[in-house]
Design a protein around this motif. Structure first.
Motif, PDB file in Angstrom:
ATOM      1  N   ILE A  64      10.527  34.089   1.598  1.00  0.00           N
ATOM      2  CA  ILE A  64      10.634  35.479   1.804  1.00  0.00           C
ATOM      3  C   ILE A  64      10.795  36.079   3.209  1.00  0.00           C
ATOM      4  CG2 ILE A  64       9.907  37.870   1.255  1.00  0.00           C
ATOM      5  CD1 ILE A  64      10.636  36.109  -0.970  1.00  0.00           C
ATOM      6  N   VAL A  65       9.716  35.781   3.977  1.00  0.00           N
ATOM      7  CA  VAL A  65       9.763  36.419   5.543  1.00  0.00           C
ATOM      8  C   VAL A  65      10.536  35.644   6.330  1.00  0.00           C
ATOM      9  CG1 VAL A  65       8.271  36.525   7.499  1.00  0.00           C
ATOM     10  CG2 VAL A  65       7.127  37.006   5.158  1.00  0.00           C
ATOM     11  N   PHE A  66      10.514  34.349   6.388  1.00  0.00           N
ATOM     12  CA  PHE A  66      11.609  33.729   7.222  1.00  0.00           C
ATOM     13  C   PHE A  66      13.021  33.801   6.851  1.00  0.00           C
ATOM     14  CE2 PHE A  66      14.199  29.969   8.333  1.00  0.00           C
ATOM     15  CZ  PHE A  66      14.174  30.042   9.626  1.00  0.00           C
ATOM     16  N   ASN A  67      13.223  33.852   5.539  1.00  0.00           N
ATOM     17  CA  ASN A  67      14.728  33.959   4.970  1.00  0.00           C
ATOM     18  C   ASN A  67      15.166  35.302   5.286  1.00  0.00           C
ATOM     19  OD1 ASN A  67      15.647  31.742   3.804  1.00  0.00           O
ATOM     20  ND2 ASN A  67      14.538  32.012   1.650  1.00  0.00           N
ATOM     21  N   ALA A  68      14.245  36.624   5.280  1.00  0.00           N
ATOM     22  CA  ALA A  68      14.656  37.717   5.650  1.00  0.00           C
ATOM     23  C   ALA A  68      14.873  37.740   7.038  1.00  0.00           C
ATOM     24  CB  ALA A  68      13.653  38.734   5.187  1.00  0.00           C
ATOM     25  N   ALA A  69      14.249  37.298   8.039  1.00  0.00           N
ATOM     26  CA  ALA A  69      14.441  37.470   9.416  1.00  0.00           C
ATOM     27  C   ALA A  69      15.591  36.592   9.795  1.00  0.00           C
ATOM     28  CB  ALA A  69      12.984  36.901   9.901  1.00  0.00           C
ATOM     29  N   ALA A  70      15.768  35.310   9.429  1.00  0.00           N
ATOM     30  CA  ALA A  70      16.868  34.495   9.690  1.00  0.00           C
ATOM     31  C   ALA A  70      18.208  35.145   9.170  1.00  0.00           C
ATOM     32  CB  ALA A  70      16.757  33.235   9.286  1.00  0.00           C
ATOM     33  N   GLN A  71      18.134  35.899   8.220  1.00  0.00           N
ATOM     34  CA  GLN A  71      19.453  36.260   7.471  1.00  0.00           C
ATOM     35  C   GLN A  71      19.696  37.646   8.187  1.00  0.00           C
ATOM     36  OE1 GLN A  71      20.762  34.421   5.073  1.00  0.00           O
ATOM     37  NE2 GLN A  71      22.484  35.543   4.640  1.00  0.00           N
ATOM     38  N   TYR A  72      18.805  38.580   8.330  1.00  0.00           N
ATOM     39  CA  TYR A  72      18.961  39.872   8.898  1.00  0.00           C
ATOM     40  C   TYR A  72      18.426  40.346  10.004  1.00  0.00           C
ATOM     41  CZ  TYR A  72      20.297  39.585   3.906  1.00  0.00           C
ATOM     42  OH  TYR A  72      20.900  39.458   2.690  1.00  0.00           O
ATOM     43  N   ALA A  73      17.629  39.718  10.701  1.00  0.00           N
ATOM     44  CA  ALA A  73      16.715  40.130  11.631  1.00  0.00           C
ATOM     45  C   ALA A  73      17.386  39.970  13.066  1.00  0.00           C
ATOM     46  CB  ALA A  73      15.119  39.684  11.727  1.00  0.00           C
ATOM     47  N   GLY A  74      18.652  38.763  13.221  1.00  0.00           N
ATOM     48  CA  GLY A  74      19.169  38.674  14.246  1.00  0.00           C
ATOM     49  C   GLY A  74      18.378  37.338  15.276  1.00  0.00           C
ATOM     50  N   LEU A  75      17.783  36.675  14.443  1.00  0.00           N
ATOM     51  CA  LEU A  75      17.403  35.406  15.039  1.00  0.00           C
ATOM     52  C   LEU A  75      18.390  34.760  15.643  1.00  0.00           C
ATOM     53  CD1 LEU A  75      14.653  34.236  12.656  1.00  0.00           C
ATOM     54  CD2 LEU A  75      14.281  35.658  14.648  1.00  0.00           C
ATOM     55  N   PRO A  76      18.022  33.894  16.756  1.00  0.00           N
ATOM     56  CA  PRO A  76      19.040  33.114  17.453  1.00  0.00           C
ATOM     57  C   PRO A  76      19.812  32.194  16.360  1.00  0.00           C
ATOM     58  CG  PRO A  76      16.888  32.894  18.625  1.00  0.00           C
ATOM     59  CD  PRO A  76      16.556  33.645  17.462  1.00  0.00           C
ATOM     60  N   ASP A  77      21.062  32.267  16.744  1.00  0.00           N
ATOM     61  CA  ASP A  77      21.991  31.386  15.833  1.00  0.00           C
ATOM     62  C   ASP A  77      22.116  31.690  14.510  1.00  0.00           C
ATOM     63  OD1 ASP A  77      22.773  29.891  18.245  1.00  0.00           O
ATOM     64  OD2 ASP A  77      20.979  28.544  17.877  1.00  0.00           O
ATOM     65  N   ALA A  78      21.389  32.844  13.912  1.00  0.00           N
ATOM     66  CA  ALA A  78      21.545  33.277  12.664  1.00  0.00           C
ATOM     67  C   ALA A  78      22.192  34.643  12.395  1.00  0.00           C
ATOM     68  CB  ALA A  78      19.999  33.318  12.214  1.00  0.00           C
ATOM     69  N   LEU A  79      22.820  35.081  13.244  1.00  0.00           N
ATOM     70  CA  LEU A  79      23.435  36.574  13.187  1.00  0.00           C
ATOM     71  C   LEU A  79      24.453  36.521  12.158  1.00  0.00           C
ATOM     72  CD1 LEU A  79      23.711  37.793  16.879  1.00  0.00           C
ATOM     73  CD2 LEU A  79      22.021  38.703  15.180  1.00  0.00           C
ATOM     74  N   PRO A  80      24.440  37.258  11.266  1.00  0.00           N
ATOM     75  CA  PRO A  80      25.692  37.303  10.297  1.00  0.00           C
ATOM     76  C   PRO A  80      27.029  37.695  11.010  1.00  0.00           C
ATOM     77  CG  PRO A  80      23.834  38.825   9.678  1.00  0.00           C
ATOM     78  CD  PRO A  80      23.701  38.325  10.993  1.00  0.00           C
ATOM     79  N   ARG A  81      28.205  37.161  10.465  1.00  0.00           N
ATOM     80  CA  ARG A  81      29.428  37.528  11.043  1.00  0.00           C
ATOM     81  C   ARG A  81      29.787  38.825  10.701  1.00  0.00           C
ATOM     82  NH1 ARG A  81      33.045  33.085   8.152  1.00  0.00           N
ATOM     83  NH2 ARG A  81      34.623  34.277   9.335  1.00  0.00           N
TER      84      ARG A  81
END
Length: 549
Positions: free
Chosen positions: A220-237
């Protein structure tokens, strides 16, 4: 005819290597069978359904290149029972028989990034959920809607974003003219089945040894952050970019299926032909589209539910345009009496659709299996496997060779791979000495994520105690990561001081293989020359390897 098609397509499908993600998930399943506690001994962001399905595949067929493909094909065969029955209920038995023949052909040529991906596994459970939902519309018994919720939960355990189907099922019930009381009952029964199944899955994971906090942090936490919180190399297109890709998928790569879907949908939308089953395909397609845009990456496999909806609409269109007309059921017969067919127009439309289907099907067939004839003729599978990537800059052919090298290292029984691919570990049955088998998870685990400090401490402890004979390092990932976090990079740097570079492989030497420094004096030839002959050079021609779709 149908049985022969399934057998031939199955044999062809087994020759298709897993995608990089599927290799990673196969590694998860294998480690689960080896006794690892999920989300503790091996930390991953995928929900438990991915672990369990791949563990079943390895448990049944063993650690083999084709194990997941075989299991997935069996799963798709079960899915087709539900898909063909939906087609039968929508357009008649003849369309269902066409679906039974076309579905395996379409599936095995859909591409190694789509068939067998966890989005596709989720889509297969969605088909079962839709079938139960349609059955629930035909009877007041609530068990069917409860089953629909349970199947939707099973889909979410493989790809949580497909949970968007729940409100769509409620809207579908409204569209079918159900009373408000009936709609509330449908929503309640479906939600109950969904929540009960998710709760049972969480309980099963915790019973296996995982704590609720470990499960929550990873899934939950990691997925939400990686998907939507702008972590490095994980920004949505950008939405415009993924929207263009969406149009390309439907307007070119799947143009034949999209063209057929338009014709079938127009026919199914007419009042004389409208049914719960016929309109259900729109629910499945829209679930895939919404899941695709919510994920914000634009990968083709995110549209897997939409693709299965197209699989169901194609046979309806073929039956509609055939000489006998659309469907053999009562609705189709009545419609043909009220609206006499126009043979010439139908023949032209059928010819256009058949040509598009043939051309694009051959194109998809060549993309997945173009190297297979040469591999069979020369009895060298690398001609086929070198066309596919295993991540970290290496092809599947190179991963096979590296796995053979790793398999010779019996003591200690591990292979440290710092990257995003697990093909070498899975094929060689060599565990990762770190619980962070998928490098981007630790690279993107940064404050203020609550578990970042703990995860980084675990990563450092794992590497300090690691003593594998071989270490593989992805040049691209380690270069980008080390420049952004010198403290953690230093842990790997200290480890590699005990190793010698054996060779470089992959695209432009982007993959580096290290071997633990010998505790005795090395041979005059040096470690690099001593072991280079064991490393496959690969014949990965530029532009030939299949990239992430």
């Amino acid at each position: 005819m149908c049985a022969l098609t399934w057998l031939v397509c199955g044999a062809l499908y087994l020759a298709l290597p897993p995608s990089p993600d599927q290799f990673n998930h196969a590694y998860l399943g294998w480690r689960l069978l080896m006794g690892d506690v999920p989300y503790r001994d091996t930390i991953d962001m995928n929900w438990p359904g991915v672990w369990w399905l791949h563990a079943m595949a390895t448990g049944i067929f063993g650690v083999r290149m084709w194990s997941w493909r075989a299991f997935d094909y069996l799963l798709f065969g079960i899915t087709c029972i539900f898909l063909c029955d939906l087609v039968r209920r929508a357009a008649g038995g003849r369309a269902a028989r066409i679906c039974a023949v076309t579905s395996p052909v379409l599936y095995v040529t859909s591409g190694y990034w789509i068939a067998g991906q966890h989005d596709m596994s989720a889509a297969q459970f969605l088909v079962a959920a839709l079938w139960a939902h349609v059955r629930g519309h035909e009877t007041p018994a609530g068990r069917w809607q409860f089953l629909a919720g349970a199947m939707l939960a099973a889909a979410m355990l493989n790809k949580p974003t497909v949970g968007i189907m729940l409100p769509l099922l409620v809207l579908h019930a409204l569209m079918l003219g159900a009373s408000p009381r009936r709609v509330v009952a449908v929503a309640a029964a479906t939600t109950a089945g969904l929540l009960a199944t998710l709760a049972a899955a969480a309980a099963a994971a915790i019973t296996h040894g995982t704590t609720a906090r470990e499960l929550f942090d990873a899934t939950i936490v990691f997925n939400a952050a990686a998907q939507y919180a702008g972590l490095p190399d994980a920004l949505p297109r950008r939405p415009r970019s993924i929207g263009i890709d969406f149009l390309m998928f439907h307007g070119w790569r799947w143009a034949d299926l999209a063209l057929a879907a338009v014709a079938a949908t127009i026919w199914l939308a007419r009042s004389a032909n409208r049914s719960a089953a016929g309109t259900a395909f729109g629910v499945l397609w829209l679930t895939g589209v919404l899941s695709y845009f919510v994920q914000g990456r634009g990968f083709s496999y995110h549209l897997a539910p939409a693709l299965l909806a197209l699989f169901g609409l194609l046979p309806i269109a073929l039956d509609l345009l055939s000489a006998r007309g659309a469907g053999s059921g009562e609705l189709g017969s009545q419609d043909r009496r009220n609206h006499p067919p126009r043979p010439l127009r139908r023949k032209i439309a059928l010819g256009i659709l058949s040509c598009a289907l043939g051309v694009l099907l051959l194109n998809r067939l060549h993309a997945s299996y173009g190297g297979l004839p040469r591999a069979l003729w020369s009895r060298d599978e690398s001609f086929h496997l070198e066309r596919f990537r295993a991540n970290d800059g290496i092809s599947v052919a190179e991963a096979v060779g590296l796995a053979e090298l790793a398999r010779t290292a019996a003591d200690p029984d591990c292979f440290l791979m710092v990257g995003s691919g697990s093909a070498i570990n899975y094929l060689s049955e060599r565990r990762q000495p770190t619980r962070f088998y998928y490098f981007p998870m630790i690279a993107q685990s940064i404050p203020p994520l609550p578990m970042a400090a703990n995860w980084r401490a675990l990563w450092s402890a794992d590497l300090r105690s690691s003593d594998c004979l071989h270490v593989g390092v992805s040049g691209e990932i380690i270069e980008r990561w080390s420049s952004g976090d010198e403290e953690i990079a230093a842990v790997l740097e200290n480890l590699l001081r005990r190793y010698d570079l054996v060779t470089r492989a992959g695209d432009k030497g982007s993959f580096s293989l290290y071997r633990r420094r010998m505790r005795q004096a090395p041979s005059p030839a040096g470690p690099e020359n001593q072991y280079r002959q064991d490393i496959p050079s690969g014949r990965n021609a530029p532009g030939q390897a299949a990239d992430r779709e």
